[in-house]
Design a protein around this motif. Structure first.
Motif, PDB file in Angstrom:
ATOM      1  N   PHE A 188       0.841  -1.190   0.000  1.00 12.06           N
ATOM      2  CA  PHE A 188       0.000   0.000   0.000  1.00 12.06           C
ATOM      3  C   PHE A 188       0.876   1.240   0.000  1.00 12.06           C
ATOM      4  CE2 PHE A 188       0.589  -1.673   4.277  1.00 12.06           C
ATOM      5  CZ  PHE A 188       1.130  -0.597   4.957  1.00 12.06           C
ATOM      6  N   THR A 189       0.276   2.384  -0.279  1.00 11.14           N
ATOM      7  CA  THR A 189       0.982   3.660  -0.186  1.00 11.14           C
ATOM      8  C   THR A 189       0.557   4.358   1.095  1.00 11.14           C
ATOM      9  OG1 THR A 189      -0.711   4.901  -1.401  1.00 11.14           O
ATOM     10  CG2 THR A 189       1.042   3.873  -2.686  1.00 11.14           C
ATOM     11  N   THR A 190       1.466   5.126   1.657  1.00  7.63           N
ATOM     12  CA  THR A 190       1.190   5.880   2.883  1.00  7.63           C
ATOM     13  C   THR A 190       2.189   7.030   2.955  1.00  7.63           C
ATOM     14  OG1 THR A 190       0.920   5.703   5.293  1.00  7.63           O
ATOM     15  CG2 THR A 190       2.669   4.383   4.296  1.00  7.63           C
ATOM     16  N   GLY A 191       2.326   7.636   4.126  1.00  7.63           N
ATOM     17  CA  GLY A 191       3.275   8.728   4.290  1.00  7.63           C
ATOM     18  C   GLY A 191       3.686   8.870   5.737  1.00  7.63           C
ATOM     19  N   SER A 192       4.784   9.575   5.958  1.00  6.68           N
ATOM     20  CA  SER A 192       5.226   9.848   7.328  1.00  6.68           C
ATOM     21  C   SER A 192       5.684  11.285   7.503  1.00  6.68           C
ATOM     22  CB  SER A 192       6.380   8.912   7.710  1.00  6.68           C
ATOM     23  OG  SER A 192       7.509   9.159   6.902  1.00  6.68           O
TER      24      SER A 192
END
Length: 645
Positions: A437-441
């Motif tokens: 999956f794609t995500t961010g931080s």
């Protein structure tokens, strides 16, 4: 009479001379013929081969075709012939005669922008989704024709955006966006039967809608949900759903919680995919908690925004954006003044930015006949190719597998419940898988790819209402870490991820990303850096979870960060294709990395898809309301079509 005899003798002498001259050419050594033939083009070499058997034999010389192959297709000479291939002539013929470059059909049945296309695994059907609210299923034989269709506006959908066939091609997953508030991120997934008509099997909530949804098995699919816990803090829940939700009892579960992730800095889980896990045992994972980087990195990416993002509800335009640090990835000593971006209209949803020149190593592409730059693979990828695509490198096996938190995908509540012994349950038949999956931080935009290894999944027999919990302090991850699942591994691409595609063998993940400027640091997670107007393609090995290839700044994109959308790409055994915002689709050879073709439209190309059973057929969809079918020159001849038409 004498003059006639002399004339006759003279002509006879001339014929002998010509015959002797031709004989000399016939008996020329192969080495001399090879030296002469090396100055000929491919067409000329084929023509001289029709002269005689001797010339035909020499014209098929592999060294001649090897030189033509590298020269005409502009391939790096250090790249060897593709694994499993033995003839340079056959490879030349494949790239020039068996790649899908001829437009054979233009399908105009959609009345709005066409966002996505997907093929059935047997290659007999493909489905298209559009902003007109329809999902169309096409028969892929020439000429393509509509087989099924449904107007999803009858379910209060705004538009359809994604579709996927299950492994047996008996069901079709369709993902779309609901009508609602202007910035709503609500979506829904519908499943249709392809066996007896086009009957609806189930409808499942999906939030945010750019999770898209995906098949986990032949009869189970994944969907998402998003809940806000505190300011910029949310949780993404992934649900495992039965594709047919007719139940004999209301107490029999039709969906079960698979994951619960912690999101900080307005981020969320998006664009989920399922891949077969090829590694014999888990690689070494950092076991990074979903919110662990919140303390040091100050940011993640994607609250209530979709595709294009709808973060405006929480975004404050007056907040500061990004700063240029004194050194890469170090905090900035002083904030630089940023010149505001100026955008110029290019097409229906394209804009051209003056910030383009701020990015390094970008390459300008015109709309003519020039091609994109090649995909560059590292030595590790080439070594795996020679070893065999299904094998695992020795160093990919981890000796440390003690931590169950790193390798178990199923929450403790699911592991403690009873397993159902239903005969229709196909979950137990599957080996370990990867959830991707794609995500961010660092910011709300998706700039990281997350991996979670799925060891086993099962449905409980009875519904569990769950315990009642007091409200914890969601802002401190350490206090609530035991309530969430951990991400096994994260790969940060330092840019906005706008598309992902899986190779047919599930070994490699190809990712479209629009990179950030080098050295920029994010101060406010709701105001990410500007993104490049070129799309990079990254290649990730799913056995080692390392990047093994990159194609820098080849195809174009223009929309700014807060408006950019998914540009879908597709991968077959021999080729990679992608859409672009520069009104073209692109085709690359996977092994040699070279760009082979550009597919023109008159607006944004949103999606591309290969026929899984016929890589000589490609479909592209565009904002120009059309679906175009491309076939190879060989297929055009086989179908007895006039290529000029």
């Amino acid at each position: 009479m004498d003059s006639e005899e002399e004339s006759s003798d003279g002509s006879h002498f001339s014929d002998d001379t010509v015959h002797e001259t031709n004989s000399n050419w016939y008996y020329l050594p192969d080495s001399i013929l090879l030296h002469i033939f090396q100055y000929l083009s491919a067409r000329e070499l084929l023509d001289v081969g029709l002269t005689c058997r001797s010339w035909l034999r020499v014209s098929y010389d592999e060294f001649l075709w090897k030189d033509l192959f590298y020269y005409n297709f502009k391939i790096d000479p250090s790249i060897k012939i593709a694994p499993g291939k033995t003839s340079w002539l056959a490879e030349y013929k494949r790239l020039s005669y068996h790649t899908p470059v001829v437009q054979t059909e233009v399908l105009k049945e959609h009345s709005h922008q066409v966002l996505h296309v997907s093929f059935a695994h047997n290659g007999k059907m493909f489905a298209t989704c559009s902003k007109d609210g329809y999902v169309l299923v096409w028969d892929s034989s020439y000429p393509a024709s509509i087989k099924y269709y449904h107007d999803m506006k009858t379910f209060s959908w705004k538009y359809t955006q994604f579709s996927q066939f299950n492994q047996s091609d008996t069901l079709l997953l369709v993902s779309g966006v609901h009508f609602g508030t202007p910035h709503s991120t609500s979506g829904e997934i519908a499943v249709f039967s392809l066996q007896a008509g086009f009957n609806l099997q189930c409808r499942v909530m999906n939030k945010p809608y750019d999770i898209f949804g995906t098949w986990y098995s032949d009869h189970h699919l994944l969907s998402g949900d998003l809940h806000w816990l505190a300011h910029l803090v949310s949780t993404s829940i992934l649900w495992l759903n039965k594709a047919s939700q007719e139940s004999e009892s209301e107490l029999v579960p039709i969906m079960d919680q698979l994951y619960k992730f912690y999101n900080c800095n307005a981020s969320s889980i998006r664009a989920v995919m399922i891949a077969n896990c090829l590694a014999p045992s888990p690689p070494e994972l950092d076991a990074i908690p979903s919110g662990a980087e919140a303390q040091s990195g100050k940011g993640l990416g994607s609250c209530e925004r979709g595709n294009p993002p709808s973060h405006r509800e929480i975004n404050n335009p007056s907040t500061s954006g990004y700063v240029l640090p004194t050194s890469s990835r170090e905090p900035a000593a002083a904030e630089d003044e940023v010149t505001p971006e100026v955008f110029y209209a290019v097409s229906s949803r394209l804009q051209c930015s003056t910030l383009e020149s701020a990015f390094l190593n970008w390459r300008r592409l015109g709309d003519g006949t020039d091609y994109a730059c090649p995909i560059q693979y590292n030595a590790e990828y080439r070594q795996v190719e020679t070893q065999g695509k299904g094998e695992s490198p020795p160093d990919s096996v981890s000796e440390n597998s003690d931590s169950e938190d790193n390798h178990s995908l199923v929450p403790d509540t699911s592991m403690e419940t009873e397993e159902c012994a239903s005969e229709s349950d196909d979950l137990s038949e599957h080996a370990e898988k990867y959830l991707i999956f794609t995500t961010g931080s660092k910011t709300y935009t998706p700039h990281q790819i997350g991996f979670k290894r799925i060891k086993s999944v099962s449905f409980p027999c009875k519904l569990d209402p769950g315990p009642s919990l007091r409200e914890p302090n969601w802002l401190v991850y350490e206090e609530v870490a035991n309530k969430f699942d951990k991400v096994d591994h994260l790969i940060d691409l330092h840019g906005h991820i706008v598309g992902m595609g899986l190779s047919p063998d599930h070994r490699y993940l190809y990712v479209n990303s629009r990179p950030w400027p080098r050295g920029y640091m994010i101060k406010n997670p709701l105001d990410p850096p500007p993104i490049a107007q070129e799309i990079d393609i990254h290649v990730i090995d799913l056995v080692t979870l390392k990047e093994v290839g990159t194609m820098l700044r080849a195809h174009k994109a223009y929309t700014p960060t807060n408006e950019c959308f998914f540009i879908f790409l597709d991968v077959c055994n021999e080729y990679v294709a992608s859409g672009a915002e520069d009104k073209h689709g692109y085709l690359w050879d996977r092994h040699y990395g070279v760009c082979l073709a550009k597919f023109p439209h008159i607006d944004v190309v949103n999606s591309v898809a290969f026929n899984p059973h016929d890589p000589e057929m490609l479909v592209t969809t565009s904002d120009d309301y059309t679906v175009k079918v491309w076939r190879s020159k060989g297929k055009v001849k086989e179908l007895r079509l006039e290529e000029s038409n």
